[in-house]
Design a protein around this motif. Structure first.
Motif, PDB file in Angstrom:
ATOM      1  N   GLN A  47      -7.797   6.668  -1.360  1.00 42.95           N
ATOM      2  CA  GLN A  47      -7.303   7.629  -0.379  1.00 42.95           C
ATOM      3  C   GLN A  47      -5.791   7.497  -0.277  1.00 42.95           C
ATOM      4  O   GLN A  47      -5.236   6.424  -0.494  1.00 42.95           O
ATOM      5  N   PHE A  48      -5.127   8.620   0.012  1.00 42.30           N
ATOM      6  CA  PHE A  48      -3.689   8.570   0.203  1.00 42.30           C
ATOM      7  C   PHE A  48      -3.252   9.657   1.169  1.00 42.30           C
ATOM      8  O   PHE A  48      -3.963  10.627   1.399  1.00 42.30           O
ATOM      9  N   LYS A  49      -2.069   9.447   1.737  1.00 44.74           N
ATOM     10  CA  LYS A  49      -1.429  10.464   2.566  1.00 44.74           C
ATOM     11  C   LYS A  49       0.066  10.381   2.336  1.00 44.74           C
ATOM     12  O   LYS A  49       0.594   9.370   1.872  1.00 44.74           O
ATOM     13  N   TYR A  50       0.730  11.469   2.656  1.00 45.36           N
ATOM     14  CA  TYR A  50       2.171  11.550   2.426  1.00 45.36           C
ATOM     15  C   TYR A  50       2.947  10.793   3.503  1.00 45.36           C
ATOM     16  O   TYR A  50       2.585  10.841   4.683  1.00 45.36           O
ATOM     17  N   ILE A  51       4.008  10.096   3.063  1.00 41.55           N
ATOM     18  CA  ILE A  51       4.902   9.395   3.984  1.00 41.55           C
ATOM     19  C   ILE A  51       6.339   9.768   3.642  1.00 41.55           C
ATOM     20  O   ILE A  51       6.627  10.262   2.550  1.00 41.55           O
ATOM     21  N   ASP A  52       7.231   9.531   4.596  1.00 40.32           N
ATOM     22  CA  ASP A  52       8.649   9.795   4.348  1.00 40.32           C
ATOM     23  C   ASP A  52       9.333   8.545   3.799  1.00 40.32           C
ATOM     24  O   ASP A  52       8.684   7.522   3.561  1.00 40.32           O
ATOM     25  N   GLN A  53      10.649   8.615   3.626  1.00 40.62           N
ATOM     26  CA  GLN A  53      11.406   7.486   3.068  1.00 40.62           C
ATOM     27  C   GLN A  53      11.298   6.229   3.933  1.00 40.62           C
ATOM     28  O   GLN A  53      11.405   5.119   3.438  1.00 40.62           O
ATOM     29  N   LYS A  54      11.077   6.425   5.242  1.00 34.71           N
ATOM     30  CA  LYS A  54      10.957   5.282   6.159  1.00 34.71           C
ATOM     31  C   LYS A  54       9.508   4.833   6.314  1.00 34.71           C
ATOM     32  O   LYS A  54       9.186   4.065   7.202  1.00 34.71           O
ATOM     33  N   SER A  75       0.802  -1.230   0.000  1.00 32.93           N
ATOM     34  CA  SER A  75       0.000   0.000   0.000  1.00 32.93           C
ATOM     35  C   SER A  75       0.830   1.274   0.000  1.00 32.93           C
ATOM     36  O   SER A  75       0.408   2.296   0.535  1.00 32.93           O
ATOM     37  N   THR A  76       2.017   1.222  -0.583  1.00 33.25           N
ATOM     38  CA  THR A  76       2.821   2.432  -0.714  1.00 33.25           C
ATOM     39  C   THR A  76       2.922   2.794  -2.185  1.00 33.25           C
ATOM     40  O   THR A  76       2.506   2.051  -3.066  1.00 33.25           O
ATOM     41  N   GLY A  77       3.480   3.929  -2.445  1.00 29.75           N
ATOM     42  CA  GLY A  77       3.664   4.374  -3.812  1.00 29.75           C
ATOM     43  C   GLY A  77       4.274   5.756  -3.829  1.00 29.75           C
ATOM     44  O   GLY A  77       4.834   6.222  -2.828  1.00 29.75           O
ATOM     45  N   SER A  78       4.138   6.406  -4.958  1.00 25.60           N
ATOM     46  CA  SER A  78       4.695   7.751  -5.102  1.00 25.60           C
ATOM     47  C   SER A  78       4.088   8.420  -6.317  1.00 25.60           C
ATOM     48  O   SER A  78       3.457   7.776  -7.149  1.00 25.60           O
ATOM     49  N   TYR A  79       4.282   9.726  -6.373  1.00 23.19           N
ATOM     50  CA  TYR A  79       4.047  10.424  -7.627  1.00 23.19           C
ATOM     51  C   TYR A  79       5.207  11.373  -7.839  1.00 23.19           C
ATOM     52  O   TYR A  79       5.842  11.839  -6.890  1.00 23.19           O
ATOM     53  N   THR A  80       5.513  11.615  -9.118  1.00 15.81           N
ATOM     54  CA  THR A  80       6.649  12.453  -9.477  1.00 15.81           C
ATOM     55  C   THR A  80       6.175  13.571 -10.384  1.00 15.81           C
ATOM     56  O   THR A  80       5.542  13.327 -11.416  1.00 15.81           O
ATOM     57  N   GLU A 123       9.897  13.597  -6.425  1.00 15.93           N
ATOM     58  CA  GLU A 123       9.054  12.474  -6.030  1.00 15.93           C
ATOM     59  C   GLU A 123       8.446  12.722  -4.657  1.00 15.93           C
ATOM     60  O   GLU A 123       9.123  13.183  -3.748  1.00 15.93           O
ATOM     61  N   ARG A 124       7.179  12.378  -4.516  1.00 12.89           N
ATOM     62  CA  ARG A 124       6.471  12.436  -3.237  1.00 12.89           C
ATOM     63  C   ARG A 124       6.024  11.019  -2.911  1.00 12.89           C
ATOM     64  O   ARG A 124       5.368  10.369  -3.726  1.00 12.89           O
TER      65      ARG A 124
END
Length: 158
Positions: A108-115, A74-79, A90-91
């Protein structure tokens, strides 16, 4: 007595883990992978709008952005591509598809850090799922501008 309590707890956890419906599991599998956000448009109102989407960047910055959704965790990113109006890069996000109270589905999504830790606590975003196919995805968010309802429509392709 202890064995029955443990079995009851395990059964409850099993039922909770299986609470996602089959259509949601199917859509999660379909969303898995890389998408391009081709178009951001507005419905239910006329005129030009200057919108900051997801508390991040202007709508024009999102057009052509690349989105990646990983189903297994359930992770991902957008650039976003850098430009004169856009802070590129990249976020990282954590995402899911849920059943909305109106009976449809929402991504639904929320921002997460590299960890993979939440950046803004409980702050996140929900978009109504209009359609998802293996090659196209259309999402919509309803907002209010000057007291008038407006829908922001996001059109993705592979």
């Amino acid at each position: 007595m202890i064995k029955s309590s443990v079995l009851t707890i395990l059964a409850s956890l099993f039922l909770l883990s299986c609470s996602t419906t089959q259509p949601i599991r199917d859509d999660r599998k379909t969303v898995d992978g890389t998408w391009t956000l081709d178009d951001v448009r507005y419905e239910n109102n006329e005129g030009d709008f200057k919108a900051k989407l997801f508390d991040d960047a202007s709508a024009v910055c999102f057009e052509g952005s690349t989105w990646f959704f990983r189903n297994n965790n359930s992770t991902g990113s957008y650039t976003i591509q850098p430009g004169s109006l856009c802070s590129g890069g990249e976020r990282n996000i954590r995402w899911s598809i849920i059943e909305s109270q109106g009976g449809g589905q929402q991504l639904q999504f929320k921002y997460i850090d590299q960890k993979k830790n939440d950046i803004y606590g409980r702050t996140g975003y929900r978009l109504d799922v209009v359609s998802i196919t293996p090659s196209q995805m259309v999402l919509k968010s309803n907002v209010t501008v000057d007291g008038n309802p407006i829908s922001v429509v996001y059109e993705f392709s592979r």
